[in-house]
Design an enzyme around this catalytic site. Sequence first.
Site, PDB file in Angstrom:
ATOM      1  NE  ARG A 184     -14.212 -11.587   5.044  1.00  0.00           N
ATOM      2  CZ  ARG A 184     -13.735 -10.603   4.281  1.00  0.00           C
ATOM      3  NH1 ARG A 184     -12.908 -10.880   3.275  1.00  0.00           N
ATOM      4  NH2 ARG A 184     -14.086  -9.349   4.504  1.00  0.00           N
ATOM      5  CE  LYS A 231      -7.408  -3.199  -4.337  1.00  0.00           C
ATOM      6  NZ  LYS A 231      -8.417  -2.326  -3.716  1.00  0.00           N
ATOM      7  CG  HIS A 269     -11.194   0.749  -1.497  1.00  0.00           C
ATOM      8  ND1 HIS A 269     -10.324   1.228  -2.437  1.00  0.00           N
ATOM      9  CD2 HIS A 269     -10.595   0.972  -0.298  1.00  0.00           C
ATOM     10  CE1 HIS A 269      -9.250   1.741  -1.834  1.00  0.00           C
ATOM     11  NE2 HIS A 269      -9.391   1.585  -0.532  1.00  0.00           N
ATOM     12  CB  THR A 312      -6.267   2.475  -5.870  1.00  0.00           C
ATOM     13  OG1 THR A 312      -5.620   1.300  -5.371  1.00  0.00           O
ATOM     14  CG2 THR A 312      -7.696   2.499  -5.364  1.00  0.00           C
ATOM     15  CE1 TYR A 361      -6.241   4.547  -2.706  1.00  0.00           C
ATOM     16  CE2 TYR A 361      -4.291   4.547  -1.300  1.00  0.00           C
ATOM     17  CZ  TYR A 361      -5.545   4.059  -1.612  1.00  0.00           C
ATOM     18  OH  TYR A 361      -6.099   3.080  -0.824  1.00  0.00           O
ATOM     19  CB  SER A 391      -0.904   0.012   1.236  1.00  0.00           C
ATOM     20  OG  SER A 391      -1.555   1.268   1.374  1.00  0.00           O
TER      21      SER A 391
END
Length: 353
Positions: free
Chosen positions: A281, A222, A246, A146, A120, A98
Amino acid sequence: MRAAAGATTTADAWNFVEGGSGGEHTMRENGLAFDRVRLLPRVAVDVAGRTARTRLLGLPVPVPLAVAPMAYQTWLHPDGEVATAAAAAAAGVPFVVSMMASRTVEDIAATGAATVMQLYWLRDRGLFRELIGRAEAAGCAALMLTVDVPLLGRRLRDMRGGLVRPATVVAANLGGAGGGAGAGRAGRSEVALHTKVLFDPSLSWADVAWVRSVTRLPLVLKGILDPDDAALAVDAGADAVVVSNHGGRQLDGAVATATALPAVVDAIAGRCEVLVDSGIRGGVDVLKALALGAAGVLVGRPLLWGLAAGGAPGVTRVFDLISEELHEAMALAGCPDVDSARRLRTSVAGGGC
């Protein structure tokens, strides 16, 4: 693992990880949409030597998954991103760094993990270019831009609690922009204020094409949900797209990713790789994503639960669980490999095949 993580983190950190935007409808729908997908297993298929090995973002992987970009991981464990990346390296899966990570891309790359740098669109273009250069120098395999955050979604848990990062939790890749000072204030999220200063809401397809022109690395976009945007992404030079909302943290009311994925795959028509995140998950969800047309998945919150509960070993345990579940699901669905998983037929609960 989620229960263990919830018992060990502060209320602010837990709300930051677990929360979505608005009424959290999209966040809940992400999981429900995967739950509604039904698979049509094949039978009398030799699955004794099955393998989940494939390639993702140009990299060989033992299972079709990567670590989603997630900010401020030292909020959950002192080793933060370095622990998560070390577990990813041991598992052989890529780690997406990130831009808002609390450890630098250089420190994360030093773990030996295959890395992808997430960015970003920043107001400071010089800093944006600098981050691209650092990613290239650190050996990142790709850039991930993103595109669904012109501004931060209205995350009510953060606002109601007056969310403030601890002073030790910094945006390390941005020169150590510090955490909030002092107490929070109801109705205000310090994280939202910080990103409002940094992020530029003017991002356009021309800007995406410019990003493509200034780096030699593969470019991943993304935050794609609309098939028309998927086609525009390919036209702008994307090497891959991530179908993502997101994690339900941006537009509340946006479509779930499992619902959006098939139309995006059709629009891409094999011209670039399609990945998906938000709502994964377990291993069965990974198999469902493959059957819906994805090349692989990005896993988010479950890995943060593992990090908070047990550092790198906790993350490793989550990787192991997902891998075990995927291999078992492939066997039961009659899939000896990833290509056969992508050929599985699906239906939606209550609907036809």
